[in-house]
Design a protein around this motif. Sequence first.
Motif, short mmCIF file in Angstrom:
data_model
loop_
_atom_site.label_atom_id
_atom_site.label_comp_id
_atom_site.label_asym_id
_atom_site.label_seq_id
_atom_site.Cartn_x
_atom_site.Cartn_y
_atom_site.Cartn_z
N ALA A 74 0.43 12.54 -7.33
CA ALA A 74 1.23 12.34 -8.69
C ALA A 74 0.50 12.79 -9.86
O ALA A 74 -0.80 12.89 -9.85
N SER A 75 1.37 13.68 -10.58
CA SER A 75 0.40 13.84 -11.81
C SER A 75 0.31 13.02 -12.80
O SER A 75 0.87 11.57 -12.69
N ILE A 76 -0.34 13.00 -14.16
CA ILE A 76 -0.66 11.95 -14.95
C ILE A 76 0.79 11.47 -15.51
O ILE A 76 1.02 10.22 -15.57
N ALA A 77 1.63 12.43 -15.73
CA ALA A 77 2.90 12.18 -16.40
C ALA A 77 3.74 11.24 -15.31
O ALA A 77 4.43 10.39 -15.56
N ASP A 78 3.51 11.62 -13.87
CA ASP A 78 4.55 10.81 -13.09
C ASP A 78 3.78 9.40 -12.99
O ASP A 78 4.72 8.41 -12.85
N LYS A 79 2.48 9.16 -13.05
CA LYS A 79 1.92 8.03 -12.89
C LYS A 79 2.37 7.05 -14.06
O LYS A 79 2.57 5.90 -14.09
N LEU A 123 0.68 -1.09 -0.12
CA LEU A 123 0.10 -0.02 0.00
C LEU A 123 0.92 1.38 -0.04
O LEU A 123 0.61 2.34 -0.74
N GLU A 124 1.89 1.15 0.72
CA GLU A 124 2.83 2.46 0.95
C GLU A 124 3.53 2.35 -0.68
O GLU A 124 3.60 3.79 -0.95
N GLN A 125 4.04 1.59 -1.15
CA GLN A 125 4.56 1.65 -2.61
C GLN A 125 3.55 2.30 -3.27
O GLN A 125 3.88 3.18 -4.36
N TYR A 126 2.31 1.77 -3.43
CA TYR A 126 1.43 2.35 -4.34
C TYR A 126 0.93 3.99 -4.05
O TYR A 126 0.74 4.63 -4.87
N ARG A 127 0.94 4.39 -2.78
CA ARG A 127 0.72 5.64 -2.16
C ARG A 127 1.78 6.61 -3.06
O ARG A 127 1.42 7.55 -3.28
N LEU A 128 2.90 5.94 -2.57
CA LEU A 128 4.13 7.00 -3.02
C LEU A 128 4.14 7.09 -4.65
O LEU A 128 4.27 8.15 -5.06
N LYS A 129 3.60 6.07 -5.20
CA LYS A 129 3.47 6.32 -6.67
C LYS A 129 2.20 7.17 -7.10
O LYS A 129 2.45 7.75 -8.34
N THR A 130 1.06 7.47 -6.30
CA THR A 130 0.03 7.78 -6.69
C THR A 130 -0.33 9.21 -5.92
O THR A 130 -1.05 10.07 -6.55
#
Length: 642
Positions: A33-38, A23-30
């Motif tokens: 985050a902008s669409i470009a980051d995702k 969950l933490e890894q998912y949160r860090l990614k999202t």
Amino acid sequence: MSKIQGELKLTLKLLKKEWAEDLEQYRLKTLGASIADKKKEGICWYPVKLVKTKMGMGERPIIEVERSESKESHGFQSGKSVSLFSNFSEGKPLRVNGVVNFVKKNTMTITLMGSEWPDWLHDGKLGVDLHFDEASYREMEFAMESVIKAGQGRLGQLRDILLGEVQAAEQERIVFKTVENLNESQKQAFDGALGAKDVGVIHGPPGTGKTTTLVQVIKGALSHHRQVLVCAPSNAAVDLLVEKLSSEGVNTVRVGHPARVDDQILEQTLDAKIAAHSSYKDLKKLRKSADEYRRLGRKYKRSFGHSEREQRKRLMTEASKAKEAASHLEDYILFDVFQQSQVVATTLVGANNPVLKGMQFPVVFIDEAGQGMEPAAWIPVLKSDKVIMAGDHCQLPPTIKSFEASNEGLSETLFEKVIKRQPHSSWMLKMQYRMPEIIMKFSSDYFYNGELEAASNTLNHQLKEGEPVMEFIDTAGSGFEEHLEKDSLSKLNGGEARFALGVLEKLIGRVTLEKFLDEKYSIGIISPYKAQVKRLVELMDENADFDQLRALSEQVTIGTIDGFQGQERDVILISLVRSNEKGEIGFLADTRRMNVALTRAKRKLIVIGDSATLSAHPFYQQFLDFVNENGLYKSIYEMMEF
């Protein structure tokens, strides 16, 4: 508290640690985050073009979307939860959830939730986001808690047997119908698994016909039981079993989400069987009537007289009656579909699907059990009186995000525990049909005590007379050096990548392009590193030196090791990437992964790597000794024209 109670409580604790890390890894990614980051993180496709739409089985909307040509890696795969969104509305995007059917290159097929198309489907730019799968963790947590609390019933007995607290009962002396085309070790596994009262394990090394054997064991069980449960960790593995069972004439119902969209699988899904039921038209009529009565009733506004009020009440009463009748009919159809099915097939987590509530099975079969986390494997065990597992703990382990949880024991599967703790309930398949003996031998000696035998058919597994079936090409001293790709933090070795494709070009030239095309010889190019895979794809697509490989593009697959589990190719080339003065090899040290890579080739295996770096690890030193002793070693200096 007993020893296994403590062990189970630790496993539950480690599961929660894995859940938190995932969950933490998912949160860090999202998070924020902008669409470009995702997109960069591989959890968003945007923008996507709507390629086609269709109504699938069970009135489910299915869409196919395509992103513009991209070589970015991503986490989308069959069975994953996603949401389709549109930027048409200002502010918060419009969204509908769905499940991925399959992904191929830059196209993705998704089944949307609900029974209607979103009205914004053709408005604005569309995108697809990957969701975090919390539901699976909840199911695993529930299963672990149930196993811990189990008393003296069958679940408590199976818990104690599977974890080695109690010895499994001796096999029953039952004479089963002889199955043709099974070799000696397959027959032993067949008899042993069927005769076991509590648990049976089929250990299937690469190319030994594990799935073939398991299908025959399932058919054997059906001669004694009306219905069994069949599971696997992934959607793709379940679908493969459904396909094999259906082709053998076994009436199978696939519960949950099928990964593939070919008709053979779709016809076996629960949705399809409900839609094909003789009472389904009546169900649709009742649902339509309920909707119609409700729609008419809602026409009446608040300011109406007594007669209107009575009419509204009558219409809503009729809507409720039609809805209740539809619910009863749906229950009957479900019951009837399951009554007619010999096999109920689902993923491990899907074994707790609401449609299976209250169902108990005499036997559960778990395929690819070496790849399922222990908490997931307990889910189908809750519903069963006997467990038969098939897999290979010497190949890919489960994917675990938390390094801590993995190190503290979560990486050990229930399959491994049973093999260690109930050794008399396990049978290894020993005859393999894929690889010539020389390709098989190192893996057999290192992982399987030298017990594997190459079947006689493998003598003909070569590309042409005189072409060696295996070689190791040593890049030591070549100047091909690894480096870190900044964006992905993955290793790559550009010089080795270019050289590897050149080796394949020369091979195609020797065997001839025509023969590769006529015989449809498949080529797999494997690297343990995503950045190297990306570089290999770019080089093949863009470099004029690799025209023959491009001409065979439909027959060429480039990917990481995980993507090749359970598959085979006529030619396999492995690019090991690592080349440094310190002898650091990173996760090449995961020898089980390397076992998968080394055992995919049917006619030729080429391994390319730097012996000076690799030899620091005992596994690779043994491999280098093996290639030297068997005349399979080549130095890059013999081939520098590439």
